[in-house]
Scaffold this active site. Structure first.
Site, PDB file in Angstrom:
ATOM      1  CB  ILE A 158      -0.978  -0.013   1.189  1.00  0.00           C
ATOM      2  CG1 ILE A 158      -2.035  -1.103   0.984  1.00  0.00           C
ATOM      3  CG2 ILE A 158      -1.633   1.350   1.357  1.00  0.00           C
ATOM      4  CD1 ILE A 158      -2.995  -1.268   2.150  1.00  0.00           C
ATOM      5  CE1 TYR A 178      -4.743  -2.879  12.858  1.00  0.00           C
ATOM      6  CE2 TYR A 178      -7.053  -3.198  12.267  1.00  0.00           C
ATOM      7  CZ  TYR A 178      -5.750  -2.923  11.904  1.00  0.00           C
ATOM      8  OH  TYR A 178      -5.441  -2.702  10.581  1.00  0.00           O
ATOM      9  CE  LYS A 197      -4.514   0.492  12.085  1.00  0.00           C
ATOM     10  NZ  LYS A 197      -3.287   1.106  11.528  1.00  0.00           N
ATOM     11  CB  ILE A 235      -5.926  -3.931   0.715  1.00  0.00           C
ATOM     12  CG1 ILE A 235      -6.853  -2.755   1.094  1.00  0.00           C
ATOM     13  CG2 ILE A 235      -5.139  -3.630  -0.543  1.00  0.00           C
ATOM     14  CD1 ILE A 235      -7.899  -2.412   0.070  1.00  0.00           C
ATOM     15  CB  THR A 240      -1.031  -7.061   1.184  1.00  0.00           C
ATOM     16  OG1 THR A 240      -1.597  -7.440   2.461  1.00  0.00           O
ATOM     17  CG2 THR A 240      -1.583  -5.701   0.760  1.00  0.00           C
TER      18      THR A 240
END
Length: 276
Positions: free
Chosen positions: A13, A169, A173, A203, A205
């Site tokens: 990213i 988490y 965020k 995403i 990856t």
């Protein structure tokens, strides 16, 4: 004086955004592991970019300050791409809070003191921050404005208040986007610079592929299948949004968070992913 784009985190990213905003500029690519930085730098160098590497531990003030000093020594810091972090499956709640929450606050503070006028930054947050329940106005303000070195001392962040790594988490965020709003309105604004967050969904990856085949994989696959778009995203799609936010077409955008998750969050609240 040459312009410098600092990329923190050597993943796909960060690279995707850097490829879109770094032509004709120097790139300083930093990772906690030198071998990862060098591998990413080789890919970008072979594509024609002027890339240098270094190491950084975003949870360490001396390490981040050393990164800032190296960047300033290379030229005028015109852009920062902060894409480093750890996921719930990678670390304990304590480590997640220190890297993802404190580390981001530290990067914003340190680079906010040197960013060039007209400069910009993107912080990679996560869709997870949007699925955390509502915080109080006082909690929002505390996450946004508490001095960096006192941030982890907030009562709401003590380990007896954090349920598990996912909770750590999510609150980290959420804290990233709140911190960016505060920095955009204060430190970065005073330097004539902009900063925004992107909150990606799943995403594709190497890490995401591991997650999809790991213990949480069934939940992630269900999330994708029941989302409006019915697929995961790609680093290049995040790169496109990052380029908008960091470039001249995004000159009126600062202090904003861009959720791009294929509609997963919408489905979580109002669609088939909503808790029964």
């Amino acid at each position: 004086m040459p312009q410098v784009i600092v990329v923190i985190g050597s993943g796909l990213i960060g690279q995707a955004i850097a490829r879109r905003v770094s032509s004709g500029k120097k790139v300083l690519l930093a990772d906690i592991l030198q071998k990862n930085a060098e591998a990413a730098a080789l890919t970008m160098s072979n594509a024609g970019f002027d890339v240098s590497t270094t190491t950084v531990d975003v949870s360490s003030r001396p390490s981040v300050e050393a990164l800032v000093a190296k960047a300033v020594g290379m030229g005028e810091v015109s852009g920062v791409i902060h894409a480093a972090g750890v996921s719930p499956s990678q670390a304990s709640p304590e480590t997640i809070l220190k890297v993802d929450l404190y580390g981001t606050a530290l990067v914003l503070e340190a680079f906010g003191d040197v960013i060039a006028s007209g400069g910009s930054a993107v912080v990679i947050a996560s869709q997870s921050g949007h699925r955390l329940g509502a915080l109080t106005a006082e909690q929002d303000k505390a996450l946004a404005l508490t001095p960096t070195e006192k941030l982890l001392s907030l009562p709401m962040l003590q380990l007896d208040q954090i349920k598990d790594s996912l909770h750590a988490y999510q609150i980290s965020k959420r804290g990233n986007s709140l911190r960016v709003k505060a920095e955009a309105a204060t430190r970065w604004a005073k330097r004539g610079a902009r900063v925004n967050t992107i909150s990606p969904g799943i995403i594709i990856t190497p890490l995401a592929k591991d997650e999809l085949t790991g213990p949480r994989g069934e939940g992630y696959r269900r999330m994708i299948d029941l989302s409006p778009v019915m697929r995961a995203g790609t680093p290049d799609e995040v790169g496109n949004v990052g380029a908008l936010l960091m470039g001249p077409d995004g000159a009126f955008i600062t202090g904003s968070d861009f959720l791009m998750d294929g509609g997963v969050t919408a489905s979580y609240f109002y669609g088939e992913l909503a808790p029964k």
